[in-house]
Design an enzyme around this catalytic site. Structure first.
Site, PDB file in Angstrom:
ATOM      1  N   LYS A   1      58.392  33.287   5.000  1.00  0.00           N
ATOM      2  CA  LYS A   1      58.808  34.072   6.165  1.00  0.00           C
ATOM      3  C   LYS A   1      57.589  34.579   6.945  1.00  0.00           C
ATOM      4  O   LYS A   1      57.516  34.432   8.171  1.00  0.00           O
ATOM      5  CB  LYS A   1      59.642  35.280   5.687  1.00  0.00           C
ATOM      6  CG  LYS A   1      59.843  36.353   6.738  1.00  0.00           C
ATOM      7  CD  LYS A   1      60.640  37.530   6.205  1.00  0.00           C
ATOM      8  CE  LYS A   1      59.865  38.562   5.433  1.00  0.00           C
ATOM      9  NZ  LYS A   1      59.093  39.527   6.239  1.00  0.00           N
ATOM     10  N   ASN A   2      56.627  35.167   6.235  1.00  0.00           N
ATOM     11  CA  ASN A   2      55.517  35.819   6.938  1.00  0.00           C
ATOM     12  C   ASN A   2      54.495  34.833   7.503  1.00  0.00           C
ATOM     13  O   ASN A   2      53.589  35.230   8.237  1.00  0.00           O
ATOM     14  CB  ASN A   2      54.833  36.841   6.025  1.00  0.00           C
ATOM     15  CG  ASN A   2      55.731  38.051   5.798  1.00  0.00           C
ATOM     16  OD1 ASN A   2      56.750  38.213   6.465  1.00  0.00           O
ATOM     17  ND2 ASN A   2      55.369  38.895   4.837  1.00  0.00           N
TER      18      ASN A   2
ATOM     19  N   CYS B   1      58.904  52.720   9.289  1.00  0.00           N
ATOM     20  CA  CYS B   1      60.003  52.075   8.567  1.00  0.00           C
ATOM     21  C   CYS B   1      60.057  52.639   7.161  1.00  0.00           C
ATOM     22  O   CYS B   1      59.281  53.534   6.818  1.00  0.00           O
ATOM     23  CB  CYS B   1      59.888  50.556   8.605  1.00  0.00           C
ATOM     24  SG  CYS B   1      58.785  49.850   7.405  1.00  0.00           S
TER      25      CYS B   1
ATOM     26  N   ARG C   1      53.315  52.723   9.519  1.00  0.00           N
ATOM     27  CA  ARG C   1      52.989  51.394  10.041  1.00  0.00           C
ATOM     28  C   ARG C   1      52.630  51.381  11.531  1.00  0.00           C
ATOM     29  O   ARG C   1      53.312  50.762  12.353  1.00  0.00           O
ATOM     30  CB  ARG C   1      54.124  50.416   9.738  1.00  0.00           C
ATOM     31  CG  ARG C   1      54.443  50.371   8.261  1.00  0.00           C
ATOM     32  CD  ARG C   1      55.449  49.319   7.901  1.00  0.00           C
ATOM     33  NE  ARG C   1      54.920  47.977   8.000  1.00  0.00           N
ATOM     34  CZ  ARG C   1      55.639  46.880   7.781  1.00  0.00           C
ATOM     35  NH1 ARG C   1      56.910  46.999   7.463  1.00  0.00           N
ATOM     36  NH2 ARG C   1      55.110  45.691   7.872  1.00  0.00           N
TER      37      ARG C   1
ATOM     38  N   ASP D   1      53.521  43.324  -1.523  1.00  0.00           N
ATOM     39  CA  ASP D   1      54.879  42.773  -1.485  1.00  0.00           C
ATOM     40  C   ASP D   1      55.393  42.366  -2.869  1.00  0.00           C
ATOM     41  O   ASP D   1      56.547  41.963  -3.002  1.00  0.00           O
ATOM     42  CB  ASP D   1      54.933  41.558  -0.536  1.00  0.00           C
ATOM     43  CG  ASP D   1      54.797  41.976   0.928  1.00  0.00           C
ATOM     44  OD1 ASP D   1      54.955  43.174   1.224  1.00  0.00           O
ATOM     45  OD2 ASP D   1      54.516  41.096   1.765  1.00  0.00           O
TER      46      ASP D   1
ATOM     47  N   ARG E   1      66.787  39.286   4.634  1.00  0.00           N
ATOM     48  CA  ARG E   1      65.684  39.125   5.575  1.00  0.00           C
ATOM     49  C   ARG E   1      64.577  38.269   4.973  1.00  0.00           C
ATOM     50  O   ARG E   1      63.747  37.737   5.704  1.00  0.00           O
ATOM     51  CB  ARG E   1      65.101  40.494   5.944  1.00  0.00           C
ATOM     52  CG  ARG E   1      66.061  41.365   6.700  1.00  0.00           C
ATOM     53  CD  ARG E   1      65.382  42.630   7.119  1.00  0.00           C
ATOM     54  NE  ARG E   1      64.105  42.304   7.759  1.00  0.00           N
ATOM     55  CZ  ARG E   1      63.082  43.130   7.877  1.00  0.00           C
ATOM     56  NH1 ARG E   1      63.184  44.352   7.415  1.00  0.00           N
ATOM     57  NH2 ARG E   1      61.981  42.768   8.471  1.00  0.00           N
TER      58      ARG E   1
HETATM   59  N1  EPU Z   1      47.604  49.485   9.854  1.00  0.00           N
HETATM   60  C1  EPU Z   1      47.126  50.427  10.724  1.00  0.00           C
HETATM   61  N2  EPU Z   1      47.096  50.113  12.059  1.00  0.00           N
HETATM   62  C2  EPU Z   1      47.499  48.902  12.519  1.00  0.00           C
HETATM   63  C3  EPU Z   1      47.977  47.941  11.628  1.00  0.00           C
HETATM   64  C4  EPU Z   1      48.016  48.251  10.281  1.00  0.00           C
HETATM   65  O1  EPU Z   1      46.747  51.529  10.342  1.00  0.00           O
HETATM   66  O2  EPU Z   1      47.432  48.687  13.739  1.00  0.00           O
HETATM   67  C5  EPU Z   1      47.659  49.787   8.411  1.00  0.00           C
HETATM   68  C6  EPU Z   1      49.104  49.816   7.890  1.00  0.00           C
HETATM   69  O3  EPU Z   1      49.722  51.052   8.075  1.00  0.00           O
HETATM   70  C7  EPU Z   1      48.892  49.482   6.435  1.00  0.00           C
HETATM   71  C8  EPU Z   1      47.695  48.489   6.468  1.00  0.00           C
HETATM   72  O4  EPU Z   1      47.057  48.727   7.720  1.00  0.00           O
HETATM   73  O5  EPU Z   1      48.494  50.621   5.735  1.00  0.00           O
HETATM   74  C9  EPU Z   1      48.039  47.048   6.350  1.00  0.00           C
HETATM   75  O6  EPU Z   1      49.155  46.726   7.163  1.00  0.00           O
HETATM   76  P1  EPU Z   1      49.316  45.302   7.847  1.00  0.00           P
HETATM   77  O7  EPU Z   1      49.082  45.448   9.309  1.00  0.00           O
HETATM   78  O8  EPU Z   1      48.519  44.279   7.117  1.00  0.00           O
HETATM   79  O9  EPU Z   1      50.866  45.027   7.616  1.00  0.00           O
HETATM   80  P2  EPU Z   1      51.782  44.184   8.571  1.00  0.00           P
HETATM   81  O10 EPU Z   1      50.975  43.152   9.241  1.00  0.00           O
HETATM   82  O11 EPU Z   1      52.621  45.094   9.383  1.00  0.00           O
HETATM   83  C10 EPU Z   1      52.372  42.295   6.863  1.00  0.00           C
HETATM   84  C11 EPU Z   1      53.629  41.711   6.274  1.00  0.00           C
HETATM   85  C12 EPU Z   1      54.225  42.729   5.302  1.00  0.00           C
HETATM   86  C13 EPU Z   1      53.177  43.009   4.203  1.00  0.00           C
HETATM   87  C14 EPU Z   1      51.882  43.513   4.840  1.00  0.00           C
HETATM   88  C15 EPU Z   1      50.762  43.729   3.844  1.00  0.00           C
HETATM   89  C16 EPU Z   1      54.427  40.261   8.033  1.00  0.00           C
HETATM   90  C17 EPU Z   1      55.448  39.973   9.070  1.00  0.00           C
HETATM   91  N3  EPU Z   1      54.561  41.411   7.350  1.00  0.00           N
HETATM   92  O12 EPU Z   1      52.769  43.487   7.539  1.00  0.00           O
HETATM   93  O13 EPU Z   1      55.365  42.111   4.715  1.00  0.00           O
HETATM   94  O14 EPU Z   1      53.664  43.990   3.321  1.00  0.00           O
HETATM   95  O15 EPU Z   1      51.430  42.566   5.827  1.00  0.00           O
HETATM   96  O16 EPU Z   1      50.482  42.564   3.169  1.00  0.00           O
HETATM   97  O17 EPU Z   1      53.531  39.466   7.813  1.00  0.00           O
HETATM   98  C18 EPU Z   1      57.432  42.041   3.611  1.00  0.00           C
HETATM   99  O18 EPU Z   1      57.454  40.808   3.784  1.00  0.00           O
HETATM  100  O19 EPU Z   1      58.241  42.624   2.842  1.00  0.00           O
HETATM  101  C19 EPU Z   1      56.444  42.844   4.323  1.00  0.00           C
HETATM  102  C20 EPU Z   1      56.597  44.163   4.518  1.00  0.00           C
END
Ligand code: EPU
Length: 416
Positions: A22-23, A116, A121, A304, A396
């Site tokens: 998915k990701n 969320c 996030r 995850d 999802r």
């Molecule tokens: N963060 C910030 N600012 C930002 C972006 C991130 O402070 O602008 C922080 C977040 O709050 C968190 C950390 O950085 O503490 C890492 O977050 P990241 O941005 O890597 O998460 P994401 O890109 O929103 C993706 C996956 C998630 C997975 C995380 C971590 C997708 C669509 N989602 O989320 O997947 O948990 O990376 O590996 O790729 C899931 O599939 O269940 C899921 C939640």
């Protein structure tokens, strides 16, 4: 609302095929915004988030067709530059259209995702990076409004590696003028998959999979033709399913190298893991040994998989410490596991799990995607019947999970 009912205590036996990730699929689909033409993506998982992304692309003017695990889509005309709140509130990954829309059309409006179940996030890294590339960013009535006639290459440092942040900026940079360097970027396998897809479109990217990614902007791209990688989190969830039921299963169509941290940790618990090209055989142990984990960006232990690993530890013969370093509220499954008899105490970002002899079936509630998976695992191991409510979270991220588990002997059914 659908529920899932499980009669626990059956050892899983047999084989399971892993679906596309998915990701990885979501950003690759968003990459179709970048240039006109007929795009093709294969090995797409049949999941709610994938259809939501399809609908969002449709809203932007992209003509989409799903056929089994394939999708073809034409993006000759982008007719809207807006990702409305209705999409973003059902799927945060909608933010992934921000970078490519801005790169293709010079303007994008994407509803700001709220917090969320697992944490606040924020998306400040995404907007900060685009601003560094010359975009004018404003926040208007809950929407991020980004404008840039032509993005310019920049040196961008992430305070902490962000998966979708890296993906968004990588997509924005491929058509920018000059070179973009992403420092302290995320290096998850999904980033490499997106970079591979972009390179086949004609992008010039090096370093994906390391913390420093260099993108030399190109003038134009050609349409996508890409096969999505297998889902490492689905793979990991089935590994734990074998371990927690004392089963013996073979997981096909996966990439074992993407599950390295989990393999190391499950071996420490006593599980027997043998790895071949494209498959992992997992045998549960008579006794589950307690093992500590700390979630970290890749190649560390994935957040995850934290909930699922914790469920395994509830049945270990000792005490384990589970530390969540990525999201501030990713322990929602704990209260539900406790309803099944688990002995867990939370202090700050660490959960202390004292192993017990058995979990007991109970009605429980899914709170997010991976928490739902952890409850399925608990139900498979528990004595008696477990009923999991709010399984739309599960839909999802796990394709046909009941059918896949049933095939390996589990007594699991969906109640609609
Ligand atoms: N963060 C910030 N600012 C930002 C972006 C991130 O402070 O602008 C922080 C977040 O709050 C968190 C950390 O950085 O503490 C890492 O977050 P990241 O941005 O890597 O998460 P994401 O890109 O929103 C993706 C996956 C998630 C997975 C995380 C971590 C997708 C669509 N989602 O989320 O997947 O948990 O990376 O590996 O790729 C899931 O599939 O269940 C899921 C939640």
């Amino acid at each position: 609302m659908d529920k899932i009912e499980i009669d626990g205590g059956i050892r899983l036996n047999g084989e399971v095929n892993i679906s596309g990730a998915k990701n990885a699929a979501l950003p690759v689909m968003a990459a179709s915004i970048l240039c006109p033409g007929d795009h093709r993506v294969t090995n797409l998982p049949g999941l709610r988030d994938i259809y939501t992304m399809g609908k969002l692309l449709g809203h932007l003017g992209i003509n989409f067709q799903f056929d089994g695990d394939e999708a073809t889509f034409n993006s000759d005309n982008i007719t809207s530059i807006e990702a409305p709140y209705d999409f973003v509130k059902t799927m945060r990954a909608s933010i992934l259209v921000l970078g490519p829309l801005l790169a293709r059309t010079g303007e994008a409006k994407v509803s700001l995702p709220g917090g969320c179940a697992i944490g606040a996030r924020p998306v400040n890294f995404h907007t900060m990076g685009l601003a560094k590339m010359g975009a004018e960013i404003t926040l208007e009535e809950g929407y991020i409004h980004a404008r840039a006639k032509k993005l310019k290459g920049a040196r961008i440092y992430f305070d902490m590696p962000s998966v979708t942040g890296t993906e968004n900026l990588m997509m924005a940079a491929v058509l920018a003028e000059g070179t973009t360097i992403l420092e302290n970027a995320a290096c998850e396998p999904e980033i490499i998959d997106l970079a591979d897809a972009l390179v086949t479109m004609g992008a010039d990217i090096s370093g994906a999979g390391t913390n420093n990614i260099t993108i030399n902007g190109v003038r134009e791209l050609r349409p996508l033709n890409h096969q999505v990688i297998p889902d490492r989190i689905e793979t990991g969830t089935f590994m734990i399913a074998a371990g927690i039921t004392g089963g013996d299963i073979t997981i096909n169509r996966c990439i074992p190298a993407h599950s390295e941290a989990l393999i190391r940790k499950t071996v420490e618990t006593g599980m027997e893991i043998s790895v071949e090209r494209g498959r992992i055989r997992v045998k549960g142990a008579g006794t589950i040994m307690p093992v500590d984990i700390k979630t970290m960006p890749h190649p560390g232990f994935p957040t995850d998989m934290q909930a699922q690993f914790m469920t395994l530890m509830t049945l270990s013969n000792g005490t384990s410490l589970i530390t969540e370093n990525i999201f501030e509220n990713r322990f929602m499954h704990v209260a539900e596991l406790k309803r099944m008899g688990a002995d867990i105490r939370i202090e700050g970002s660490t959960a202390t799990v004292s192993g017990i002899k058995k979990l007991t079936g109970a009605p429980v509630m899914a709170t997010d995607l991976r928490a739902s998976a952890s409850l399925i695992l608990a139900g498979l191991a528990a004595e008696g019947t477990t009923v999991i409510e709010r399984v739309y979270h599960l839909d999802r991220g796990y394709e046909k999970i009941e059918a896949k588990l049933q095939k390996m002997g589990a007594r699991i059914r969906r109640i609609v």
